[in-house]
Enzyme design. Structure first.
Site, PDB file in Angstrom:
ATOM      1  N   HIS A 465      36.547  34.682  34.985  1.00 43.30           N
ATOM      2  CA  HIS A 465      35.849  35.949  35.177  1.00 43.30           C
ATOM      3  C   HIS A 465      36.252  36.583  36.509  1.00 43.30           C
ATOM      4  O   HIS A 465      36.652  37.749  36.568  1.00 43.30           O
ATOM      5  CB  HIS A 465      34.332  35.693  35.140  1.00 43.30           C
ATOM      6  CG  HIS A 465      33.497  36.910  35.309  1.00 43.30           C
ATOM      7  ND1 HIS A 465      32.891  37.562  34.258  1.00 43.30           N
ATOM      8  CD2 HIS A 465      33.161  37.623  36.428  1.00 43.30           C
ATOM      9  CE1 HIS A 465      32.227  38.617  34.721  1.00 43.30           C
ATOM     10  NE2 HIS A 465      32.363  38.666  36.030  1.00 43.30           N
ATOM     11  N   GLU A 466      36.167  35.801  37.576  1.00 41.81           N
ATOM     12  CA  GLU A 466      36.499  36.352  38.901  1.00 41.81           C
ATOM     13  C   GLU A 466      37.991  36.674  39.018  1.00 41.81           C
ATOM     14  O   GLU A 466      38.373  37.650  39.661  1.00 41.81           O
ATOM     15  CB  GLU A 466      36.062  35.377  40.006  1.00 41.81           C
ATOM     16  CG  GLU A 466      34.572  35.106  40.058  1.00 41.81           C
ATOM     17  CD  GLU A 466      33.710  36.360  40.030  1.00 41.81           C
ATOM     18  OE1 GLU A 466      34.155  37.417  40.540  1.00 41.81           O
ATOM     19  OE2 GLU A 466      32.587  36.300  39.497  1.00 41.81           O
ATOM     20  N   HIS A 469      38.553  40.071  37.618  1.00 39.68           N
ATOM     21  CA  HIS A 469      38.283  41.107  38.634  1.00 39.68           C
ATOM     22  C   HIS A 469      39.475  41.218  39.589  1.00 39.68           C
ATOM     23  O   HIS A 469      39.901  42.322  39.955  1.00 39.68           O
ATOM     24  CB  HIS A 469      37.043  40.736  39.454  1.00 39.68           C
ATOM     25  CG  HIS A 469      35.738  41.050  38.800  1.00 39.68           C
ATOM     26  ND1 HIS A 469      35.426  42.294  38.284  1.00 39.68           N
ATOM     27  CD2 HIS A 469      34.631  40.284  38.599  1.00 39.68           C
ATOM     28  CE1 HIS A 469      34.192  42.274  37.788  1.00 39.68           C
ATOM     29  NE2 HIS A 469      33.689  41.069  37.966  1.00 39.68           N
ATOM     30  N   HIS A 472      42.410  42.989  38.092  1.00 36.79           N
ATOM     31  CA  HIS A 472      42.083  44.423  38.044  1.00 36.79           C
ATOM     32  C   HIS A 472      42.456  45.081  39.386  1.00 36.79           C
ATOM     33  O   HIS A 472      43.067  46.153  39.421  1.00 36.79           O
ATOM     34  CB  HIS A 472      40.590  44.566  37.761  1.00 36.79           C
ATOM     35  CG  HIS A 472      40.126  45.971  37.494  1.00 36.79           C
ATOM     36  ND1 HIS A 472      38.809  46.276  37.275  1.00 36.79           N
ATOM     37  CD2 HIS A 472      40.791  47.151  37.424  1.00 36.79           C
ATOM     38  CE1 HIS A 472      38.683  47.580  37.071  1.00 36.79           C
ATOM     39  NE2 HIS A 472      39.876  48.125  37.156  1.00 36.79           N
TER      40      HIS A 472
END
Length: 629
Positions: A465-466, A469, A472
């Site tokens: 998940h991190e 980010h 991104h």
């Protein structure tokens, strides 16, 4: 000797940055910026004359502040906290000053209206439009007295939200339970016992030390047979920074929450909005608080029947365990036992197959294959702790980005997991490209007794998940800082890449890369993988309903217009009465530690997780159709 925070090299010199550098660095940069901004008053309405200059000024400030903010979170102590908190009002004042600068607003308005605007890149146009929106959200149109009041609110909110976060960290670190032997720890697996023994050694005490840091807390709640022990630890955890529990009143966030909410409402009213929720949605995808509430309420209605069935199943199973009444401190424990019974699989069974080095290596390989990258660790870069590793990302042989990974829990480090930017991608005035750099932070069980850290599959998902980010932020092609990476992205879409990347944690092709037994290196066996996949949606209704409860609470709280000491609890109780199937005990003070909305960027925005989950599911469906790798 020069101040290391004024060093504008590609990476922060972490071996030289000290708390005493913060004040002088901020004073220097803010003074320089103010002088440069004053000179822009008569500048022509062109990109090069104003937005490009402001971007460079902001970047210098961000390059100094990013390591300060980060160090305050990951090596927090009194000196760092003092330096960080002293700078917050100055930064808030400067930000409001900039947002209320009439001369700059006129230049940006003229820029948007000029014939040349059509010739600007889409990124430049979007940056100008966002700047004009942000001027309005900073009170540019207010009379002088109201502008001053708005600025005062911003400063006070910066101090209050930081104090809220500090109180949660302090309350977490102030509580401990030392057990002289393992007699009350029956049920805990060897990995958890080793962690608690290591925590005791850190404090030079004999036996086992339970803390409220998440790895320690969740180990007890999931595995300890001793019900009274679970109750003790649960009570301490859910009453952190509140008026209840073993530390009642000591780090209490009650008054801070009310003051934060009052100030947010006053800020919204000054800008002509009915409430803070309405104001917060101006830069987001959702059109109105009602649309968000309807979205969440509809999800709740669809989810509740399944959640009730899951709860009834859990209660019936708990009775088999001798728990006649399922109490909150039994839920995690009984759920894990039920999962083991139904699927013959547990997080502990999976843990040996997910040694952290293997997971990290596999995760990077997956990104390399998906995006055509090369990712390599560099050992010559200075970091803030021995646990931290640094990686460079290359494309076609050229380095395009880099990141720091700080994976393990330790004293003085805030709980949770997050990504933050260290450097943003932008094209400088001299034509050179500044490459993006990210901070990736988690709080996993640290390595113990010379063994690598072993992750649960939940922790593997958190890591992905991190990293989503981070990708991104790092894989952006944009060269205008205001809309580069995660900048300028609607907050309710910002969770899309992170939730999107979680999907690979469940794909057999990807699991082959991220799993390997800690002792033998053997891949996750087929039967165990099948059990894990079968258990993927175990209690998904209960988990979904819990997230909806938090999101509705946040959205409805920020639609209130008057606040007293009972408001927060009343709103939470009303939401729970409508939505929850598992209502916590009256002493539970979850809200006092809800840093996402009281100290993070998620105020009236916690719904983003569910909103973006819809978007990420749509995006991943393409990969399901055409091949996940």
């Amino acid at each position: 000797m020069t101040n290391p925070l004024l060093d504008t090299s590609d990476l922060p010199p972490f071996d030289r940055i000290l708390p005493e550098h913060v004040g002088p660095a901020m004073a220097t940069i803010l003074a320089d910026n103010r002088a440069a901004i004053a000179a822009l008053a008569d500048a022509p309405a062109t990109w090069e004359a104003v937005p490009a200059v402001l971007e460079a000024l902001q970047d210098r400030l961000d390059q100094a502040w990013a390591p300060v903010s980060h160090l305050n979170a990951v090596v927090n102590n009194e000196a760092w906290r003092e330096a960080y908190n002293a700078a917050l009002p100055q930064l808030a004042a400067y930000g409001t000053e900039l947002g209320q600068n009439e001369a700059l607003f006129r230049v940006y308005s003229a820029l948007e209206a000029s014939p040349a605007f059509a010739g600007y890149s889409r990124a430049q146009q979007q940056a100008v439009r966002h700047a004009l929106r942000d001027f309005r959200l900073s009170g540019i149109g207010l009379p002088a007295a109201q502008k001053q009041r708005f600025a005062a609110i911003q400063e006070t909110l910066a101090e209050l939200t930081s104090a809220f976060s500090d109180a949660v960290l302090d309350a977490t670190q102030a509580w401990e339970l030392v057990l002289p032997d393992a007699s009350r720890l029956a049920g805990l697996p060897p990995s958890a016992l080793a962690l608690l023994a290591a925590l005791a050694q850190q404090k030079d005490v004999q036996g086992y030390r339970i803390t409220l840091d998440f790895p320690s807390y969740i180990a007890v709640m999931t595995h300890a047979h001793d019900r009274a022990l679970r109750e003790t630890v649960y009570t301490a955890f859910v009453t952190r920074a509140s008026d209840q529990g073993p530390q009642a009143g000591r780090f209490d966030n009650s008054a801070r929450m009310v003051e934060i909410l009052r100030l947010r409402q006053e800020e919204a009213a000054l800008l002509g909005h009915a409430n803070y929720a309405e104001m917060s949605l101006v830069p987001k995808m959702a059109d109105s608080p009602q649309q968000v509430t309807d979205f969440l309420s509809d999800l709740a209605v669809r989810t509740r029947p399944g959640a009730l069935r899951e709860l009834e199943e859990l209660r019936a199973f708990a009775r088999e365990l001798g728990l006649d009444e399922l109490r909150p401190w039994d839920v995690t424990y009984a759920s894990e036992k039920l999962k083991e019974k139904k699927y013959a699989v547990s997080q502990e069974q999976l843990r040996p197959y997910f040694p952290a080095p293997k997971v990290i290596s596999g995760m990077l390989q997956i990104a390399e294959r998906l995006y055509g990258l090369t990712i390599r660790e560099r050992h010559d870069v200075v970091t803030w702790h021995d646990d931290v590793t640094y990686y460079e990302i290359s494309e076609h042989g050229e380095v395009i980005a880099s990141f720091y990974l700080d994976p393990y829990a330790r004293a003085g480090k805030r709980g949770g997991a997050w990504m933050a930017d260290c450097r943003v991608r932008r094209r400088r005035a001299d034509g050179t490209l500044q490459k993006p750099v990210a901070f990736l932070t988690c709080n996993f069980n640290p390595p113990v007794d010379g063994q690598p850290a072993l992750l649960t599959h939940d922790e593997v998902t958190t890591l992905f998940h991190e990293f989503g980010h981070g990708l991104h932020h790092m894989l952006t092609r944009i060269e205008v800082a205001a809309v580069s990476g995660i900048n300028g992205v609607a907050w309710d879409a910002v969770e899309l890449p992170s939730q999107f990347h979680e999907n690979w944690c469940w794909e057999p092709e990807a699991l082959a890369l991220i799993s390997g037994h800690v002792d033998t290196g053997a891949p996750l066996p087929g039967p165990l993988l099948e059990k894990m996949l079968a258990a993927k949606n175990f209690q998904s209704g209960l988990m979904m309903l819990r997230q909806i409860e938090f999101a509705l609470f946040d959205m409805e709280l920020h639609q209130q217009t008057a606040f007293d000491e009972g408001t927060v609890q009343r709103v939470l109780d009303a939401v729970r009465a409508r939505v929850a199937v598992l209502v916590p005990p009256a002493f539970n003070r979850f809200q006092h530690g809800f840093t996402h909305i009281f100290a993070g960027g998620y105020a009236a925005g916690y719904y983003s997780y569910k909103w973006a989950e819809v978007l990420s599911s749509d995006a991943f469906s393409r990969f399901e159709e055409e091949g996940v790798m």
